[in-house]
Design an enzyme around this catalytic site. Sequence first.
Site, PDB file in Angstrom:
ATOM      1  N   SER A  21      -1.167   4.673  -9.353  1.00  0.00           N
ATOM      2  CA  SER A  21      -0.528   3.788  -8.383  1.00  0.00           C
ATOM      3  C   SER A  21      -0.615   2.334  -8.871  1.00  0.00           C
ATOM      4  CB  SER A  21      -1.179   3.988  -7.008  1.00  0.00           C
ATOM      5  OG  SER A  21      -0.420   3.394  -5.995  1.00  0.00           O
ATOM      6  N   ASP A  63       7.617  11.032  -4.903  1.00  0.00           N
ATOM      7  CA  ASP A  63       6.568  10.064  -4.560  1.00  0.00           C
ATOM      8  C   ASP A  63       7.070   9.073  -3.519  1.00  0.00           C
ATOM      9  OD1 ASP A  63       4.622   7.937  -4.620  1.00  0.00           O
ATOM     10  OD2 ASP A  63       3.954   8.691  -6.561  1.00  0.00           O
ATOM     11  N   HIS A  75       1.967  11.473  -3.698  1.00  0.00           N
ATOM     12  CA  HIS A  75       1.714  10.254  -4.464  1.00  0.00           C
ATOM     13  C   HIS A  75       0.833  10.598  -5.657  1.00  0.00           C
ATOM     14  CE1 HIS A  75       1.472   6.076  -5.265  1.00  0.00           C
ATOM     15  NE2 HIS A  75       0.259   5.870  -4.791  1.00  0.00           N
TER      16      HIS A  75
END
Length: 513
Positions: free
Chosen positions: A226, A452, A482
């Site tokens: 991320s 995602d 995610h």
Amino acid sequence: MPKPRPVRLALPLALALTTALATGCSGSDDGDGDLSAQKLTWKDCPAPSAAQGGGEAPSPLPAGAKWQCATMKAPLDWDDPEGETIGIELIRAEASEKKNRIGSLLFNFGGPGGSGITALPAFGEDYAKLRTRYDLVSFDPRGVGRSKPVTCEDDVQLDAYYQQDATPDDAAEEQTLLENVKSFNEGCDERSGEVLPHVATTDAARDMDLMRQVLGDDKLHYFGISYGTELGGVYAHLFPDKVGRAVFDAVVDPTQSPEQGSLGQAGGFQLALENYAKDCTSKVEDCPVGDTPEDVQERIAKFLKDLDGKPLPGLGQRKLTQTAATSGIAQSLYSKDFWEYLTEGLENAYDGDGRILMALSDSMNGRNLDGTYSNIQSANVAINCADDKARYTVEDVKAKLPEFRKTSPLFGDYLAWGMLGCSDWAVEGAADHPDVSAKGSAPILVIGNTGDPATPYEGARKMVESLGEGVGIELTYKGEGHGAYDSKNKCVRDAVDGYLLDGKEPKPRTVCS
């Protein structure tokens, strides 16, 4: 402003319903010569602080390996490297096969604002194969957890802040929202003004290069997830000749402005919601929150509209407001594993019980089971505002609302108004977007997930292009949630493990499904 963040939360819903593992050690504020020569003192990890998420000290890994913690001294101001220092908290589990050890593998799990000292033990078993040849290492970035944490408001104030009406419908509500943001941001400056100028991603990247040296590694081997992909890209830009084997998973688009990033998230969460609705209504048994995908979304939209004027009972004395419910729904979309909680939460809320959606919202905002807050959202605001040059106004938001609403009828308003988060911030932002060009870097494996919600798939291609020719190796995972590695997809796992453990590069544009 409370809104979805590109953070891979540790067990997002094991949740506010259970306590996540965490840990940390104390910091230091003394200047001390050549910091690259410092020796770390590794000790058993204590119980985590409230800012790290609370709970108990991390349990040993299944094979008995213990988690150890240490404090690294780093300059508070990297422009004054011999001046005042701060403590950066580290955690590690040593490699299980010492004779084949490659070095340290440094993790950043996202945010910005997530505690690596919390996340790494929570996910430690997932990286057992990587631990055969690497010491697994993570850290609380500056401003986070026990690394000089940013503090903005007390717990009572934060309860009110995260329940406020964050999608105003008239001038009076707009003014209230602006005043709340201003009060929050002034609180950050009053309580943490010393560190606010020094929490940018470039500062954290320089900390990582100091870690590399202190850990005794010639190259930085890295696993960024991320926001950790943005941090990794900035590191590769600053220190291309020091990049070892690196993986970026759930990739932030480095070419976007904050506005473009928020709009991309609106589309990502809308797609995840649509996929959830299709999944729920396609099952053999009846979907309890709608008869068709369209019906599911229409019922959610009506439910949120009704909450605007009539909140539901939540947890304790707190009410489930429209904002809290929206953040709770967003939180459940981070992983397909949590769709069942969304279904149960919505079903209960339609019957007047908002507790599950409130628990999901608490997880998004870092509220601990004892009513205290981690500093994940405060640090998130501080780091984003240090990085991002843009400062948006009410007029900017109103001009963009039609586009946001078209992109996501459910999340558009929520994310558009979230752009006000850096209003009246005490520190000027650094740039329009990060520079991740990394000519001369070793190859970096870049993984995009087609489903995602928080870091949309297109960001992986943009990261590969921005890193420069011959650096980024693109891999696509056709899945939900995610991130890709912790989906446990064998194709993804084999590609990542093969590269990190054996230096075997997958073919560019490999597709896993």
